[in-house]
Design an enzyme around this catalytic site. Structure first.
Site, PDB file in Angstrom:
ATOM      1  N   ASP A  35      51.085  -3.973  39.759  1.00  0.00           N
ATOM      2  CA  ASP A  35      51.764  -2.722  39.330  1.00  0.00           C
ATOM      3  C   ASP A  35      53.203  -3.135  39.848  1.00  0.00           C
ATOM      4  OD1 ASP A  35      52.968  -0.357  38.958  1.00  0.00           O
ATOM      5  OD2 ASP A  35      51.624   0.715  40.583  1.00  0.00           O
TER       6      ASP A  35
ATOM      7  N   THR B 247      56.697   0.413  34.645  1.00  0.00           N
ATOM      8  CA  THR B 247      57.504  -0.058  35.808  1.00  0.00           C
ATOM      9  C   THR B 247      57.977  -1.420  35.770  1.00  0.00           C
ATOM     10  OG1 THR B 247      55.638  -0.249  36.889  1.00  0.00           O
ATOM     11  CG2 THR B 247      56.837   1.787  37.611  1.00  0.00           C
ATOM     12  N   THR B 248      56.829  -2.465  35.452  1.00  0.00           N
ATOM     13  CA  THR B 248      57.569  -3.886  35.283  1.00  0.00           C
ATOM     14  C   THR B 248      58.421  -3.717  33.955  1.00  0.00           C
ATOM     15  OG1 THR B 248      55.151  -4.154  35.991  1.00  0.00           O
ATOM     16  CG2 THR B 248      56.486  -6.134  34.947  1.00  0.00           C
TER      17      THR B 248
ATOM     18  N   ASP C 233      48.134   5.414  36.555  1.00  0.00           N
ATOM     19  CA  ASP C 233      48.798   4.998  35.079  1.00  0.00           C
ATOM     20  C   ASP C 233      48.336   5.698  34.047  1.00  0.00           C
ATOM     21  OD1 ASP C 233      50.892   3.486  36.650  1.00  0.00           O
ATOM     22  OD2 ASP C 233      50.367   1.632  35.795  1.00  0.00           O
TER      23      ASP C 233
END
Length: 549
Positions: free
Chosen positions: A64, A97-98, A396
């Site tokens: 994550d 987020t990545t 998520d």
């Protein structure tokens, strides 16, 4: 120059400030690219995990992006800004987020060539702002499709495509059902507005032991508490639940309280007053005939004695957030003073109160609620590390399910949306006058980094795959993307891989806005004051008279 009567003249070359700016901007771009490189391998279904070790010896294993960046230490201020955007993305939409870090790093990387060509940062920024407006318009009007929120199978499909890239992907069916059940449970509709507060009302409880398949959503609340007295009942059907936010013990006088005892009976009288006070508050409670009393504060031994005699089970020192969840689940009202208790404050919505033991700990279950607006997700797993990673992945999934119910619009996944947006923006770039079209076009092509990284992470031939994908999109097939498992080109509509529009919009907005912010920095100045008395002494400024002397 320093002759009599001449003022000191300092000549600066015109490009000095500009050169400093260019140097600082290049450093910022390098820092941003370094942060992006850390998480690049964590994108897609074949994502690698990172093992992070903290100074105390604890380890975190995760893919994550937000969790990784939260754990690493970065010295460079631009690097810290990049870490901040992952946190923003996580708080706002809970996923992507990545992607946002990889995209921001790539967009900044494309601006480097224009700074070297001495194009002013303001011109580059203007192009970026125009591109962001066009991207939002393209996403909303041309690429997104509307989702029917009542079609559960379609919802499961979308949540599964989000969870598929995570560690929990092997149990994606279970994770999707858990996420959707939890979100539907905490959904509140008032005056046509939907409110889904996952953070406060969908609590994840991790219990080591058992297998992940045993995880499930409770139609109610689970608390890591036991009853206060061994003789209290531990299993009650259709309980009447009373929630308090006050002490069931005598208020001790603070340090300024003085009690003067004159006779030997006075001390006995003080003890009697304490007992009378506790008996009074217990009588107030017993009058409503509750089966369970839960308070956020303490319960004295005497109060426990009265409650046991009345056949009431009690739980003490509950967190405020847990108490709010219990109130939502069973329809009770939290009361601050026992004198104000009324019949309507008692919660009767729960079907079962019971205490169970898992491992060494006791847990209290308030379940079978008629209309719970709060729930607890119980996660089981082999070890704490697995449970922590499962929880991160589940958060998520919960956020994706929440976003879909609040804004039911989808875009194709697997890098298809990036390639489609990139093609449409590149076409628009030709119509932009002046130098601005070059940064515009460069960022349009930088969006390819997402499909490129997906292909890279699953070991496909990057150049061939991207060329074939561009050819598909040039032919107007905008739903084609890369299968993250095999690296082959597939139609995302057929494969059923979709992403919520809100996640993609937030990703682009955050990435481009961050690139703009870092490009506007032309100098980094340390704000530390000098030590000692130097700071207070005014600096001497040379005057004409002193220089004549």
């Amino acid at each position: 120059m320093f002759g009599p009567g001449a003022a000191p003249i300092v000549v600066l070359s015109q490009n000095t400030k500009r050169d400093v700016g260019g140097k600082v901007q290049k450093e910022n771009i390098q820092a941003a690219k370094s942060v992006a490189d850390v998480v690049r391998t964590c994108l897609g279904p074949q994502a690698m995990l990172k093992m992070l070790m903290d100074p105390t010896g604890g380890i975190v294993m995760t893919n994550d992006g937000n969790a990784i960046l939260r754990e690493i230490t970065v010295q460079h201020p631009a690097g810290k800004s990049m870490i901040e955007i992952a946190r923003t993305q996580d708080e706002e939409v809970g996923d992507g987020t990545t992607s946002v870090i990889v995209l921001a790093g790539e967009i900044l990387g494309t601006s480097e060539q224009f700074l070297e060509q001495k194009i002013h940062p303001t011109v580059i920024i203007r192009a970026y702002r125009q591109l962001l407006e066009d991207t939002v318009e393209i996403l909303q009007d041309k690429i997104s499709i509307t989702l029917d929120v009542n079609d559960r199978n379609k919802l499961v499909e979308v949540v599964k495509s989000c969870v598929g890239t995570k560690f929990i992907g092997r149990w994606s069916d279970l994770a999707c059902q858990i996420a959707l059940d939890a979100v539907h449970t905490v959904l509140l509709e008032e005056n046509g507005r939907r409110e889904i507060d996952i953070k406060r009302y969908a609590k994840v409880e991790k219990i080591p032991g058992g297998s992940i398949e045993e995880s499930h959503v409770l139609k109610g609340v689970m608390l890591n508490k036991d009853v206060t007295h061994p003789k209290m009942k531990r299993y009650i059907k259709n309980p009447r639940i009373l929630l308090l936010d006050c002490n069931l013990e005598y208020k001790k006088g603070e340090s300024q309280t003085n009690v003067e005892i004159m006779k030997d009976t006075d001390f006995t009288r003080i003890l009697e007053l304490e007992e009378e006070y506790i008996k009074k508050i217990c009588d107030d409670i017993i009058a409503l005939k509750p089966d369970v009393v839960i308070t956020e504060k303490g319960i004295s031994d005497l109060a426990q004695h009265y409650l046991v005699k009345a056949g009431i089970s009690a739980i003490r020192r509950l967190r405020k957030s847990d108490n709010n969840r219990v109130a939502r689940a069973c329809g009770a009202t939290i009361v601050n003073r026992t004198e104000e208790l009324r019949e309507e404050d008692v919660g009767t919505g729960a079907g079962l109160f019971e205490i169970k033991k898992f491992g060494d700990e006791y847990f209290c279950f308030i379940t079978e609620c008629k209309d719970p607006k709060a729930c607890t997700i119980i996660l089981r797993g082999a070890s704490k590390d697995i449970l922590n990673e499962t929880e991160r992945n589940l958060q998520d999934a919960l956020h994706v399910a929440r976003n879909l119910l609040l804004e039911p619009k989808l875009v194709p996944g697997g890098g298809a949306v990036e390639m489609a947006v990139s093609r449409l923006l590149s076409e628009r770039a030709a119509g932009i006058a002046g130098v601005e079209q070059w940064p515009y076009k460069a960022v349009a092509q930088a969006l390819d980094i997402i499909p490129k990284t997906l292909a890279q992470n699953c070991g496909a031939n990057i150049i061939r795959t991207l060329t074939a994908l561009r050819a598909k999109h040039a032919a107007g097939e905008y739903t084609w993307g890369i299968d993250g498992e095999t690296g082959e080109l597939v139609d995302m509509k057929v494969r059923g891989i979709w992403e919520p529009l809100s996640v993609k919009m937030q990703t682009y907005k955050t990435a481009i806005e961050t690139a703009i912010l870092l490009l506007r920095i032309d100098d980094i100045v340390s704000g530390n004051k000098k030590k000692g008395n130097e700071t207070n002494q005014p600096q001497a400024v040379p005057t004409e008279e002193s220089m004549k002397e």
